[in-house]
Design an enzyme around this catalytic site. Sequence first.
Site, PDB file in Angstrom:
ATOM      1  CD  GLU A  69       5.915  -5.162   0.491  1.00 34.92           C
ATOM      2  OE1 GLU A  69       5.288  -4.336  -0.176  1.00 34.92           O
ATOM      3  OE2 GLU A  69       5.704  -5.367   1.701  1.00 34.92           O
TER       4      GLU A  69
ATOM      5  CD  GLU B 117       8.869  -3.147   4.290  1.00 34.08           C
ATOM      6  OE1 GLU B 117       7.670  -2.794   4.347  1.00 34.08           O
ATOM      7  OE2 GLU B 117       9.534  -3.110   3.255  1.00 34.08           O
TER       8      GLU B 117
HETATM    9  C1  GAL Z   1       5.607  -2.038   2.321  1.00 35.58           C
HETATM   10  C2  GAL Z   1       6.771  -1.523   1.490  1.00 35.58           C
HETATM   11  C3  GAL Z   1       7.464  -0.357   2.152  1.00 35.58           C
HETATM   12  C4  GAL Z   1       6.456   0.631   2.648  1.00 35.58           C
HETATM   13  C5  GAL Z   1       5.490  -0.048   3.568  1.00 35.58           C
HETATM   14  C6  GAL Z   1       4.459   0.870   4.150  1.00 35.58           C
HETATM   15  O1  GAL Z   1       4.704  -2.730   1.547  1.00 35.58           O
HETATM   16  O2  GAL Z   1       7.698  -2.548   1.253  1.00 35.58           O
HETATM   17  O3  GAL Z   1       8.338   0.234   1.221  1.00 35.58           O
HETATM   18  O4  GAL Z   1       5.790   1.188   1.560  1.00 35.58           O
HETATM   19  O5  GAL Z   1       4.811  -1.045   2.868  1.00 35.58           O
HETATM   20  O6  GAL Z   1       3.573   0.183   4.999  1.00 35.58           O
END
Ligand code: GAL
Length: 674
Positions: free
Chosen positions: A158, A311
């Site tokens: 990110e 994710e």
């Molecule tokens: C994303 C990030 C992850 C984790 C996640 C939690 O933005 O890439 O590492 O922190 O959020 O929701």
Amino acid sequence: MPSLDDVTRPPGRPPRILYGGDWNPEQWPEETWTEDVRLMRRAGVDSVTLGVFSWSRIEPAPGAREFGWLDRLMDLTHAHGIGVVLATPTSSPPPWLGRLHPETLPRDEDGRTEWWGSRQHFSHSSEAYRRYAAAITEDLAARYADHPALTMWHINNEYCTHDWGDEAARTFRRWLRHRYGTLDALNTAWGTDFWSQRYGDWAEVLPPRRAHYLKNPAHVLDFRRYTSDQLLECFRAERDIVRRHTPHLPVTTNFMPFWSGQDGWAWAAEEDVVSVDVYPDPRDPAAGAYNAMIGDLTRSQAGGGPWMVMEQAAGAVNWRGVNHPKPYGLNRLWALQAVAHGADAVCYFQWRQSRQGAEKFHSGMLGHTGERGRVFQETVRVGQDLARIGPRVAGGRVTADIAVLHDWNSWWAGDQDGKPSRRIDHAEIVRAWHRALWDAHLPVSFAHPHHDLGAHRLVLAPHLHLLDDRAVTNLLGYVHGGGTLVCGFLTGIADHDDRIRPGGMDARLRDLLGIDLLQEWWPLDVGEHVDCGTFRGTLWSEELTPAPGAETVAAYRGGELDGLPAVLRNGRAWYVSTLPEPAALSRLLAGVAREAGARPVLDGLPPGVEAVRRGDLLFLLHHGRDQVTVPLPGCHRDLLTGADTDGTLTLDRYGVAVLEERGPEPVPAAGERP
Ligand code: GAL
């Protein structure tokens, strides 16, 4: 470049939807690892992302390398048939880097340092940071290039850092010299005669740091462009290193969803696979529409081909004010919804929920409750569903007759201070228009205003504050070539330097839309609305004089704007000068779509049921909690249950069906027993 599925699928196995998540085993004793892979297999997980935050483990001291633990993990996953998306760990440098090289730490707008102790504390412009990042990437790639578990590269995480410090000042000037060549050209582009801002020496040009009052908007716009480009340079540097070692493997970096920090079109063009992280609030009634928009946008960034959910959360996140879990079934619904919109990978942050650190309250696919927990049971169920549909779904394409135009430059220019209304929020307007189409079951893609739009029957420009000459020419050519265009208010008001066009909107666009004079903007306050006859307008209204021949489809009633067009039509070009309330916007756009020949996926769907076609399959997704019956002409088989439909389909709360059309039953030959 081969497809995601081609490269990640072991030989001899059918196409599949990749399933898995970030795995951070360095947080756990090694005994846990074997338990992890056992449970992964149980859940059907076939992909893990390793190493995202592992820099201080791999390089505990400058130049040292500790790969043993990662070797063991790569071997372990491979032995269990699980592929590895290997991350370069460069988004969270170890404390020693900041200590030895304080210039690697970014500064905020106020000159404050962002110290180590969290993550993403690196200056994209720091030479030392880039040197160390390249070195660890090089060694990681060399070490695992031939490892059979390796399926893909995940660069950084990110990308979202900003830097207003001295390192950034140096590279900002370099970027500006490249863009403008001379200070004179920069002064002209930024309009620096306003408030005596004229620069006489490059050394005077700074990032837009804390200032007394409003900043120069063109300066801020260029800083945002530059920041996106700087980060992209960091990505490219690491991508090129891993590509040198594994030219056959795809490279990605995970985007935040519909996020303003990176020029998503420029970035996607540099990736082999486009991936995104999606975290809607389970309590948000509009979350289904939001997910659909993220899917449509990401698929469009991927050129219409498969993309990856890198994710999402299996349950609650930990970063909202109040963090709600996902009720039973919602995780599955949203996972399958992403697949419906073209995803060929469904992954999560993270596999096993942490017990320590800032995200210990963030859910994992395997929560603190372990194997018996509901969240894990759902993890297993999603895995089973993906395994069932994968061979038929993977690689299938989603097509759309309608394109929504979106451009990050417009977002950056339009969302600054000092404009007619602080209530104008680019993202919210695009979201409202996309939602209107989603409510009408109309399939949608996104496009950049420079893209070839010829394949679309209808193109919408909800809010393109900044339109350069090439984009205007493109839109004109599209409409003259037979396309239908609908523009929202404030579209085309500024050129590429954010300079307001004479007459308040590009003249060629005004002609196209049938606007003679744009007199005054009349922004609306919270709770204020305008009567437009059959609907109410919110947020914005306009005093405009239509050109002869243009048709006022809906007019403002009463007040200063009485009788003036709220919706104006000039042949196949439409202009909407307010934000109609949601149902009205949906009706309006659905009507224009019908006339342009764009059809909904299905008619007669109950509220809350979404229909998406992917390849030759029909996905029905129920975003509500009460059982519904969907009329479904023809014969279908649900790939999830194996059941056949007989003209209707019943969906329980958060229910999903993935339907394959079945030909008519063969008529038994004479004398043959049926
Ligand atoms: C994303 C990030 C992850 C984790 C996640 C939690 O933005 O890439 O590492 O922190 O959020 O929701």
